[in-house]
Scaffold this motif. Sequence first.
Motif, PDB file in Angstrom:
ATOM      1  N   GLU A   1       0.978  -1.346   0.029  1.00  0.00           N
ATOM      2  CA  GLU A   1       0.042   0.095  -0.013  1.00  0.00           C
ATOM      3  C   GLU A   1       0.834   1.133   0.092  1.00  0.00           C
ATOM      4  N   ASN A   2       1.828   1.198   0.894  1.00  0.00           N
ATOM      5  CA  ASN A   2       2.920   2.577   0.799  1.00  0.00           C
ATOM      6  C   ASN A   2       3.830   2.415  -0.592  1.00  0.00           C
ATOM      7  N   VAL A   3       3.939   1.423  -1.156  1.00  0.00           N
ATOM      8  CA  VAL A   3       4.645   1.539  -2.525  1.00  0.00           C
ATOM      9  C   VAL A   3       3.646   2.163  -3.354  1.00  0.00           C
ATOM     10  N   SER A   4       2.366   1.599  -3.468  1.00  0.00           N
ATOM     11  CA  SER A   4       1.273   1.860  -4.363  1.00  0.00           C
ATOM     12  C   SER A   4       0.822   3.564  -4.007  1.00  0.00           C
ATOM     13  N   ALA A   5       0.962   4.164  -2.774  1.00  0.00           N
ATOM     14  CA  ALA A   5       0.712   5.478  -2.566  1.00  0.00           C
ATOM     15  C   ALA A   5       1.880   6.442  -2.956  1.00  0.00           C
ATOM     16  N   ILE A   6       3.134   6.097  -3.081  1.00  0.00           N
ATOM     17  CA  ILE A   6       4.349   6.781  -3.445  1.00  0.00           C
ATOM     18  C   ILE A   6       4.133   6.936  -4.946  1.00  0.00           C
ATOM     19  N   ASN A   7       3.789   5.815  -5.605  1.00  0.00           N
ATOM     20  CA  ASN A   7       3.490   5.851  -7.113  1.00  0.00           C
ATOM     21  C   ASN A   7       2.453   6.913  -7.331  1.00  0.00           C
ATOM     22  N   THR A   8       1.224   6.491  -6.891  1.00  0.00           N
ATOM     23  CA  THR A   8      -0.051   7.389  -7.317  1.00  0.00           C
ATOM     24  C   THR A   8       0.363   8.868  -6.896  1.00  0.00           C
ATOM     25  N   ALA A   9       0.935   9.199  -5.644  1.00  0.00           N
ATOM     26  CA  ALA A   9       1.254  10.783  -5.373  1.00  0.00           C
ATOM     27  C   ALA A   9       2.356  11.422  -6.530  1.00  0.00           C
ATOM     28  N   ARG A  10       3.385  10.452  -6.864  1.00  0.00           N
ATOM     29  CA  ARG A  10       4.051  11.178  -7.626  1.00  0.00           C
ATOM     30  C   ARG A  10       3.511  11.154  -9.186  1.00  0.00           C
ATOM     31  N   ILE A  11       2.602  10.479  -9.654  1.00  0.00           N
ATOM     32  CA  ILE A  11       1.969  10.469 -10.707  1.00  0.00           C
ATOM     33  C   ILE A  11       1.083  11.660 -11.020  1.00  0.00           C
TER      34      ILE A  11
ATOM     35  N   TYR B   1       8.452  18.338 -15.737  1.00  0.00           N
ATOM     36  CA  TYR B   1       8.575  18.168 -14.201  1.00  0.00           C
ATOM     37  C   TYR B   1       9.270  16.730 -13.861  1.00  0.00           C
ATOM     38  N   ARG B   2       9.904  17.012 -12.577  1.00  0.00           N
ATOM     39  CA  ARG B   2      10.325  15.724 -12.052  1.00  0.00           C
ATOM     40  C   ARG B   2      10.265  15.875 -10.720  1.00  0.00           C
ATOM     41  N   ALA B   3       9.505  14.891  -9.817  1.00  0.00           N
ATOM     42  CA  ALA B   3       9.455  15.079  -8.235  1.00  0.00           C
ATOM     43  C   ALA B   3      10.892  14.556  -7.680  1.00  0.00           C
ATOM     44  N   ALA B   4      11.000  15.079  -6.527  1.00  0.00           N
ATOM     45  CA  ALA B   4      12.366  14.635  -5.779  1.00  0.00           C
ATOM     46  C   ALA B   4      12.627  13.413  -5.724  1.00  0.00           C
ATOM     47  N   LYS B   5      13.955  13.076  -5.646  1.00  0.00           N
ATOM     48  CA  LYS B   5      14.501  11.585  -5.800  1.00  0.00           C
ATOM     49  C   LYS B   5      13.813  10.832  -4.446  1.00  0.00           C
ATOM     50  N   CYS B   6      13.240  11.292  -3.567  1.00  0.00           N
ATOM     51  CA  CYS B   6      12.678  10.501  -2.316  1.00  0.00           C
ATOM     52  C   CYS B   6      11.383  10.128  -2.760  1.00  0.00           C
ATOM     53  N   MET B   7      10.830  10.519  -3.853  1.00  0.00           N
ATOM     54  CA  MET B   7       9.476  10.103  -4.311  1.00  0.00           C
ATOM     55  C   MET B   7       9.700   8.783  -5.329  1.00  0.00           C
ATOM     56  N   TYR B   8      10.839   8.518  -5.403  1.00  0.00           N
ATOM     57  CA  TYR B   8      11.132   7.157  -6.300  1.00  0.00           C
ATOM     58  C   TYR B   8      11.855   6.319  -5.345  1.00  0.00           C
ATOM     59  N   ALA B   9      12.138   6.372  -4.066  1.00  0.00           N
ATOM     60  CA  ALA B   9      12.712   5.628  -3.267  1.00  0.00           C
ATOM     61  C   ALA B   9      11.436   4.687  -2.367  1.00  0.00           C
ATOM     62  N   THR B  10      10.686   3.874  -3.264  1.00  0.00           N
ATOM     63  CA  THR B  10      10.066   2.812  -3.031  1.00  0.00           C
ATOM     64  C   THR B  10      10.125   1.978  -1.792  1.00  0.00           C
ATOM     65  N   GLY B  11      11.528   1.594  -1.887  1.00  0.00           N
ATOM     66  CA  GLY B  11      12.076   0.583  -1.135  1.00  0.00           C
ATOM     67  C   GLY B  11      12.302   1.157   0.556  1.00  0.00           C
ATOM     68  N   LYS B  12      12.280   2.457   0.418  1.00  0.00           N
ATOM     69  CA  LYS B  12      12.382   3.315   1.637  1.00  0.00           C
ATOM     70  C   LYS B  12      10.964   3.942   2.301  1.00  0.00           C
ATOM     71  N   GLY B  13       9.743   3.680   1.417  1.00  0.00           N
ATOM     72  CA  GLY B  13       8.562   3.999   1.733  1.00  0.00           C
ATOM     73  C   GLY B  13       8.419   5.362   1.597  1.00  0.00           C
ATOM     74  N   GLY B  14       9.221   6.214   0.730  1.00  0.00           N
ATOM     75  CA  GLY B  14       9.298   7.565   0.423  1.00  0.00           C
ATOM     76  C   GLY B  14      10.129   8.275   1.218  1.00  0.00           C
ATOM     77  N   GLY B  15      10.979   7.787   2.177  1.00  0.00           N
ATOM     78  CA  GLY B  15      11.921   8.364   2.711  1.00  0.00           C
ATOM     79  C   GLY B  15      11.378   9.630   3.680  1.00  0.00           C
ATOM     80  N   ASP B  16      12.182  10.676   3.454  1.00  0.00           N
ATOM     81  CA  ASP B  16      11.867  12.160   3.882  1.00  0.00           C
ATOM     82  C   ASP B  16      10.748  12.612   3.463  1.00  0.00           C
ATOM     83  N   CYS B  17      10.195  12.167   2.248  1.00  0.00           N
ATOM     84  CA  CYS B  17       8.892  12.691   1.628  1.00  0.00           C
ATOM     85  C   CYS B  17       7.647  12.388   2.406  1.00  0.00           C
ATOM     86  N   LEU B  18       7.796  11.118   3.064  1.00  0.00           N
ATOM     87  CA  LEU B  18       6.530  10.546   3.639  1.00  0.00           C
ATOM     88  C   LEU B  18       6.396  11.483   5.115  1.00  0.00           C
ATOM     89  N   LYS B  19       5.497  12.117   5.367  1.00  0.00           N
ATOM     90  CA  LYS B  19       5.250  13.021   6.583  1.00  0.00           C
ATOM     91  C   LYS B  19       4.295  12.183   7.717  1.00  0.00           C
TER      92      LYS B  19
END
Length: 110
Positions: free
Chosen positions: A21-31, A43-61
Amino acid sequence: MGLLVSALIVAPALAQKVSKENVSAINTARIRAESINGGLSNYRAAKCMYATGKGGGDCLKNASDGFLFVFDGGAPGWQEAGEPPTVETEILISDDGASVLEVVYNGDPR
């Protein structure tokens, strides 16, 4: 040698598993951010929005009531070139990661 082997056995147990669900959420938000900011040619989102293995890292609040992401973006290559972001996006995604509940903010970096 024994300490090294012990460390290697314990280390995988410490790794955090990211939910589908977290991986899907990252992709949904970035898209969505890509869409509202002119597409991938603009446009390109910050690198943290491609960090699916980290759950979005610092981008997930927050992940307690849906997934709340706050992240920067800009023209393709902005982050690699060390340029400042031109857009900040705050977006809330459903618990299942499949839909956008709200684009809270999309504009100049705050």
